[in-house]
Scaffold this motif. Sequence first.
Motif, PDB file in Angstrom:
ATOM      1  N   GLY A 179       1.065   5.147  10.963  1.00 35.66           N
ATOM      2  CA  GLY A 179       1.345   4.916   9.545  1.00 35.66           C
ATOM      3  C   GLY A 179       1.220   6.136   8.681  1.00 35.66           C
ATOM      4  O   GLY A 179       1.454   6.067   7.464  1.00 35.66           O
TER       5      GLY A 179
ATOM      6  N   GLY B 291       4.186   7.155   6.371  1.00 36.18           N
ATOM      7  CA  GLY B 291       4.546   6.277   5.262  1.00 36.18           C
ATOM      8  C   GLY B 291       5.646   5.274   5.528  1.00 36.18           C
ATOM      9  O   GLY B 291       5.961   4.458   4.656  1.00 36.18           O
TER      10      GLY B 291
ATOM     11  N   ALA C 270       1.904  -5.911   8.886  1.00 36.30           N
ATOM     12  CA  ALA C 270       1.065  -4.719   8.975  1.00 36.30           C
ATOM     13  C   ALA C 270      -0.045  -4.930   9.999  1.00 36.30           C
ATOM     14  O   ALA C 270      -0.963  -5.708   9.770  1.00 36.30           O
ATOM     15  CB  ALA C 270       0.471  -4.405   7.600  1.00 36.30           C
TER      16      ALA C 270
ATOM     17  N   THR D 299       3.594  -2.316  -3.765  1.00 34.93           N
ATOM     18  CA  THR D 299       3.138  -3.622  -3.276  1.00 34.93           C
ATOM     19  C   THR D 299       2.136  -4.246  -4.241  1.00 34.93           C
ATOM     20  O   THR D 299       2.208  -5.446  -4.551  1.00 34.93           O
ATOM     21  CB  THR D 299       2.510  -3.469  -1.880  1.00 34.93           C
ATOM     22  OG1 THR D 299       3.476  -2.914  -0.988  1.00 34.93           O
ATOM     23  CG2 THR D 299       2.037  -4.807  -1.344  1.00 34.93           C
TER      24      THR D 299
ATOM     25  N   SER E 257       3.108   6.759   1.373  1.00 33.56           N
ATOM     26  CA  SER E 257       2.203   5.624   1.581  1.00 33.56           C
ATOM     27  C   SER E 257       1.580   5.173   0.269  1.00 33.56           C
ATOM     28  O   SER E 257       1.461   3.966  -0.003  1.00 33.56           O
ATOM     29  CB  SER E 257       1.112   5.997   2.582  1.00 33.56           C
ATOM     30  OG  SER E 257       1.649   6.245   3.858  1.00 33.56           O
TER      31      SER E 257
ATOM     32  N   GLY F  24       4.392   1.588   5.430  1.00 32.28           N
ATOM     33  CA  GLY F  24       4.133   1.132   4.066  1.00 32.28           C
ATOM     34  C   GLY F  24       5.407   0.773   3.326  1.00 32.28           C
ATOM     35  O   GLY F  24       5.451  -0.236   2.602  1.00 32.28           O
TER      36      GLY F  24
ATOM     37  N   GLY G 119       2.088   1.576  -1.433  1.00 34.60           N
ATOM     38  CA  GLY G 119       0.939   0.749  -1.768  1.00 34.60           C
ATOM     39  C   GLY G 119       0.921   0.365  -3.231  1.00 34.60           C
ATOM     40  O   GLY G 119       0.604  -0.777  -3.590  1.00 34.60           O
TER      41      GLY G 119
ATOM     42  N   THR H 278       6.892  -3.217  12.032  1.00 37.41           N
ATOM     43  CA  THR H 278       6.363  -3.772  10.779  1.00 37.41           C
ATOM     44  C   THR H 278       7.267  -4.881  10.265  1.00 37.41           C
ATOM     45  O   THR H 278       6.793  -5.868   9.699  1.00 37.41           O
ATOM     46  CB  THR H 278       6.228  -2.663   9.727  1.00 37.41           C
ATOM     47  OG1 THR H 278       5.443  -1.584  10.258  1.00 37.41           O
ATOM     48  CG2 THR H 278       5.559  -3.179   8.461  1.00 37.41           C
TER      49      THR H 278
END
Length: 328
Positions: free
Chosen positions: A85, A88, A250, A156, A149, A91, A153, A245
């Motif tokens: 991960g 990125g 995840a 999200t 990433s 993610g 994040g 993914t």
Amino acid sequence: MTPLFRLLIALVLALFMASVLIGPAAVGTLASLKALTLGGDGPLPIVMRQIRLPRAMLGLAVGAGLGLTGAAMQGYLRNPLAEPGLIGVSGMAALGAVIAIQTGAALAFALALPVAALAGAAVGIGLLVALAGPRGGSVTLILAGVAISAMAGAGTALVLNLSPNPYAANEIIFWLMGSLADRSLVHVALALPPMILGAALIATTARGLDALTLGEAAAQALGIDGTALRWRLIAGVALIVGPATAVAGAIGFVGLVVPHLLRPWVGARPSRLLPASALGGAALLLAADIAVRVIVPERDLKLGVLTAIVGAPLFLHLIWKTRSGGRI
């Protein structure tokens, strides 16, 4: 073939069969195998062929992919704390899936969620290429991956924060925990081709990763093109992590833990660690997926939660050994 590889292959085969045969329905082994191989009428052949077999196949593919990409990233960066991960892509794939759930597309179209996740992974690859540049070094690559990433994040979190529908927010949270439940052969067909291509690309980097253990200057003297090696590796990791993914959510720590556990058994050569980590990752994820069906099955324990429970303490152990100057 060394005894380690024979053991890992036997373990993966045994866990794959156990994954196919173990489930909430109290059905005998012989009846399950007959329904799987011969088919027939009734619900059991459907359960075996359309539910359990795809789940086991995805557990094998996703686990192998995460183990392989973890070993590849650690070999390229020469850092045992690296994991898939880091660039990125996972993610961004998760962000694409979250958007599909929030907008209702996942309900309107059965494959909208994995397709949106693959689209998010493709955007992540484009951003990585744009930020790292065609000749960016490993430090630039890591910084670009951290930035992507962080952006994924934040996206999200923003979707969750602005979600007016508590049911959609709840579904997003559960999806982010990772699971192989309720997957079909369509998910297998969607994820497997790019993952196989990614594994083939990573396999071509084995000689270059071995040379990199001597340092970048020595690798260049041995005829290794650092730029080509880097982008073949990144493309391979992205082609595996993005689809993984997309179909499983995840799932962390597999790509970090498995190479660390197997490294003492294969020596310092990344080319030997790559196939060993692929087999080890498949075994770990298959075993974890069996465990979530056995441990409190009525509570639907998520696969990513279990791998985090197992992987987080080992990750802390790695950090502690690094801090105290010990060998990892």
